[in-house]
Scaffold this active site. Structure first.
Site, PDB file in Angstrom:
ATOM      1  N   HIS A 189     -19.359  33.172 -14.738  1.00 35.01           N
ATOM      2  CA  HIS A 189     -20.363  32.831 -15.751  1.00 35.01           C
ATOM      3  C   HIS A 189     -20.738  31.348 -15.682  1.00 35.01           C
ATOM      4  O   HIS A 189     -20.210  30.525 -16.441  1.00 35.01           O
ATOM      5  CB  HIS A 189     -19.840  33.159 -17.148  1.00 35.01           C
TER       6      HIS A 189
ATOM      7  N   GLU B 199     -23.418  30.039 -16.724  1.00 36.63           N
ATOM      8  CA  GLU B 199     -24.214  29.651 -17.891  1.00 36.63           C
ATOM      9  C   GLU B 199     -23.372  29.004 -18.982  1.00 36.63           C
ATOM     10  O   GLU B 199     -23.878  28.217 -19.797  1.00 36.63           O
ATOM     11  CB  GLU B 199     -24.959  30.863 -18.454  1.00 36.63           C
TER      12      GLU B 199
ATOM     13  N   CYS C  37     -22.389  38.219 -13.494  1.00 38.16           N
ATOM     14  CA  CYS C  37     -21.371  39.152 -13.966  1.00 38.16           C
ATOM     15  C   CYS C  37     -21.848  40.608 -13.848  1.00 38.16           C
ATOM     16  O   CYS C  37     -21.918  41.129 -12.742  1.00 38.16           O
ATOM     17  CB  CYS C  37     -20.936  38.801 -15.384  1.00 38.16           C
TER      18      CYS C  37
END
Length: 249
Positions: free
Chosen positions: A216, A218, A109
């Site tokens: 994202h 994660e 990001c």
């Protein structure tokens, strides 16, 4: 082998008290999917370059803040209240130095935007106002992480990233206002959104593993196959890098 990955922190203030922070999701993804120990790096500028000798990888996290436009040669500032100069002063030299030594880098990001600026690229400050582009922001319909991080569109994946995720198209979340405008020197575009927004890059001439993604991975890396594959590949690259350092010593 225990590998250690540094996460440069953001400079924040809580009740007028200064703090250095990063979302817990990055540390959890590193431990759960990459097999790495996370270490938070204070945003204190180029002094953090000394930490690279103690790290096996570098992860650049997302953040509500934006890279200051003067750092990529633009005078007009469309988000003057959303900057973190301490983070900029830390991440940009860290990125260049880590990649130069072959250290694996995963930039997420805001991280991909920093990566692009570090290599001389520029950013669109409000991509939703670019003709023909989608609104990539997280939306306000619901105020829950599950809503914000839901898959919002697909991206077409190519190159080495396609081999990592094992697909030519994947669904991703979308929580950004800024995006790559002109790619930096030596960055190969490896994912694009349906509206043409650049969603992933690889540092083509890097001596080591170096990728940036605009979404994202994660957030759902334990349940989403592509996200998990990205973190596993990053962890494997960090272990290979660490093993090489030990052999050289």
């Amino acid at each position: 082998m225990n590998i250690v990955v540094g996460i440069p922190a953001c400079a924040k203030s809580f009740d007028d008290l200064p703090a250095y922070v990063a979302s817990a999701s990055y540390a959890e993804a590193l431990m759960g999917a990459a097999g790495a120990l996370p270490v938070l790096l204070p945003p204190v500028g180029a002094e953090m370059l000394h930490m690279l000798d103690r790290l096996d990888g570098l992860l650049l996290s997302g953040s509500p803040s934006n890279v200051e436009p003067r750092l990529y040669g633009v005078d007009e500032d469309l988000t003057p209240d959303a900057h973190d100069p301490r983070r900029d002063a830390t991440t940009l030299p860290l990125l260049r130095a880590a990649i130069a030594r072959g250290m694996p880098v995963l930039a997420i990001c805001r991280g991909i935007q920093e990566l692009n600026v570090a290599f001389g690229g520029t950013l669109s400050q409000r991509v939703q106002e670019v003709p023909g582009r989608l609104d990539h922001r997280w939306g306000e319909a619901e105020r829950t992480p599950e809503y914000w991080f839901r898959p919002q569109h697909t991206v077409s994946v190519t190159g080495q990233l396609a081999r990592i995720v094992g697909a030519g198209k994947i669904a991703v979340n979308s929580l950004h206002q800024q995006a790559i405008d002109r790619p930096g020197e030596g960055l190969a575009v490896e994912a694009i959104a349906p509206d043409g927004t650049i969603e992933a890059v690889r540092v083509a001439n890097a001596p080591g593993w170096a990728f940036g993604v605009q979404w994202h991975p994660e957030w759902n890396c334990q349940t989403d196959a592509a996200s998990s594959a990205i973190f596993r590949a990053f962890g494997d690259a960090c272990r290979t890098y660490a093993a090489g350092l030990r052999r050289a010593a």
